[in-house]
Design a protein around this motif. Structure first.
Motif, mmCIF file in Angstrom:
data_model
loop_
_atom_site.group_PDB
_atom_site.id
_atom_site.type_symbol
_atom_site.label_atom_id
_atom_site.label_comp_id
_atom_site.label_asym_id
_atom_site.label_seq_id
_atom_site.Cartn_x
_atom_site.Cartn_y
_atom_site.Cartn_z
ATOM 1 N N THR A 125 0.823 -1.205 0.000
ATOM 2 C CA THR A 125 0.000 0.000 0.000
ATOM 3 C C THR A 125 0.855 1.251 0.000
ATOM 4 O O THR A 125 0.608 2.202 -0.770
ATOM 5 C CB THR A 125 -0.921 0.006 1.232
ATOM 6 N N SER A 166 -9.204 4.062 -8.978
ATOM 7 C CA SER A 166 -10.482 3.947 -8.274
ATOM 8 C C SER A 166 -11.116 2.565 -8.415
ATOM 9 O O SER A 166 -11.830 2.128 -7.505
ATOM 10 C CB SER A 166 -11.454 5.028 -8.757
ATOM 11 N N HIS A 169 -17.048 1.043 -11.420
ATOM 12 C CA HIS A 169 -16.924 1.063 -9.962
ATOM 13 C C HIS A 169 -17.803 0.008 -9.300
ATOM 14 O O HIS A 169 -17.360 -0.689 -8.377
ATOM 15 C CB HIS A 169 -17.273 2.449 -9.427
ATOM 16 N N GLN A 228 -12.473 -2.258 -1.331
ATOM 17 C CA GLN A 228 -13.601 -1.933 -0.460
ATOM 18 C C GLN A 228 -14.598 -3.088 -0.401
ATOM 19 O O GLN A 228 -15.146 -3.393 0.660
ATOM 20 C CB GLN A 228 -14.291 -0.662 -0.966
ATOM 21 N N TYR A 248 -6.522 10.230 -1.539
ATOM 22 C CA TYR A 248 -6.216 8.811 -1.712
ATOM 23 C C TYR A 248 -5.326 8.286 -0.593
ATOM 24 O O TYR A 248 -5.404 7.097 -0.250
ATOM 25 C CB TYR A 248 -5.573 8.570 -3.084
ATOM 26 N N LEU A 257 -9.446 0.427 -5.859
ATOM 27 C CA LEU A 257 -9.934 0.826 -4.542
ATOM 28 C C LEU A 257 -11.323 0.269 -4.279
ATOM 29 O O LEU A 257 -11.597 -0.256 -3.186
ATOM 30 C CB LEU A 257 -9.949 2.349 -4.441
ATOM 31 N N HIS A 267 -9.354 -4.135 -10.879
ATOM 32 C CA HIS A 267 -8.895 -3.132 -11.848
ATOM 33 C C HIS A 267 -9.063 -3.642 -13.278
ATOM 34 O O HIS A 267 -9.643 -2.960 -14.134
ATOM 35 C CB HIS A 267 -7.430 -2.806 -11.561
ATOM 36 N N ALA A 307 -6.904 -6.432 -5.861
ATOM 37 C CA ALA A 307 -6.885 -5.128 -6.524
ATOM 38 C C ALA A 307 -6.730 -5.277 -8.033
ATOM 39 O O ALA A 307 -7.385 -4.560 -8.814
ATOM 40 C CB ALA A 307 -5.755 -4.272 -5.954
ATOM 41 N N LEU A 367 -7.892 7.342 1.926
ATOM 42 C CA LEU A 367 -8.664 6.178 1.493
ATOM 43 C C LEU A 367 -7.819 4.900 1.502
ATOM 44 O O LEU A 367 -8.313 3.832 1.869
ATOM 45 C CB LEU A 367 -9.230 6.424 0.092
ATOM 46 N N TYR A 368 -6.549 5.010 1.119
ATOM 47 C CA TYR A 368 -5.682 3.834 1.135
ATOM 48 C C TYR A 368 -5.469 3.339 2.560
ATOM 49 O O TYR A 368 -5.407 2.131 2.813
ATOM 50 C CB TYR A 368 -4.334 4.156 0.484
ATOM 51 N N HIS A 405 -7.142 -0.051 1.909
ATOM 52 C CA HIS A 405 -6.062 -0.924 1.450
ATOM 53 C C HIS A 405 -5.246 -1.496 2.611
ATOM 54 O O HIS A 405 -4.892 -2.678 2.602
ATOM 55 C CB HIS A 405 -5.134 -0.164 0.498
#
Length: 223
Positions: free
Chosen positions: A23, A143, A188, A150, A82, A146, A110, A106, A85-86, A90
């Motif tokens: 991370t 994103s 997303h 999540q 970020y 991420l 992605h 991830a 958020l990480y 993460h």
């Protein structure tokens, strides 16, 4: 007491960083690329990012290059957000699953969300619902990864909190898609669902093959 806390702080910070190395390496790369791109002239910056975009055109020509490159840049900056958020998402997932399984979740989110969303763009162009220029729409950033992490975090939370968290997560991405029907909204939501689906496989791999198994409190929390 203040002096004791200050003496312990560097060691505590180092243990925190070491528990989720992937991370923080990723965050460091994003910081470096964000500062680099910020100094580019606007026209060159746009061309630079478009060359690393996971749009239909680039995915057809150089898929591996743009899938990797797009995850190393933030379109428009926003690194401090970020960073938060990480650390919220993460870090706990990497500490729980281990670096390689976290990275796998991830990556699946992605790549999978990118191909599904861009596949819809291609379909829309071919059926006349979108202009040909949509094949070159810029799509870059972290994103989707991420959102996948999540989704994976759902399995880390104890009942009944996990159900409320999952409802909020899917509600946020579902509402965003309903309010603005774009390929990124599809991406997303897809990424969150992929992350949610990845964890059972990752946990099975951890039990079957991994050298680092979840701690007893992790297994209890994961149900």
């Amino acid at each position: 007491m203040t002096g004791s806390i200050l003496r312990r702080a560097p060691g505590a910070a180092w243990r925190y960083l070491r528990a989720a190395p992937g991370t923080f390496v990723w965050l460091a790369v994003l910081l470096a690329t964000t500062r680099l791109v910020h100094h580019f002239p606007p026209g060159f910056r746009d061309r630079f990012l478009e060359h690393r975009s996971t749009n239909v055109h680039n995915l057809w020509r150089t898929p591996v290059r743009v899938l990797v490159a797009s995850a190393l840049y933030l379109d428009g900056g926003g690194w401090p957000l970020y960073f938060v958020l990480y650390n919220l998402f993460h870090v706990p997932v990497e500490r729980w699953l281990g670096t390689w399984r976290w990275l796998g979740v991830a990556a699946v989110a992605h790549v999978g969300a990118t191909y599904l969303s861009e596949g819809l763009v291609l379909l829309a162009v071919r059926t006349g619902y979108a202009p040909h220029s949509a094949l070159f729409t810029r799509d870059i950033g972290v994103s989707y990864a991420l959102a996948g992490v999540q989704g994976a975090l759902t399995h880390r939370l104890p009942r009944p909190w996990r159900y409320g968290y999952l409802a909020c997560l899917l509600g946020v991405y579902g509402f965003a898609l309903a309010a603005d029907r774009t390929f990124t909204g599809v991406g997303h939501l897809t990424a969150a669902l992929l992350g949610l689906a990845c964890v059972p496989a990752a946990r099975w791999s951890a039990r079957r093959y991994g050298t680092r198994r979840p701690r007893s409190d992790d297994r209890t929390a994961a149900g």
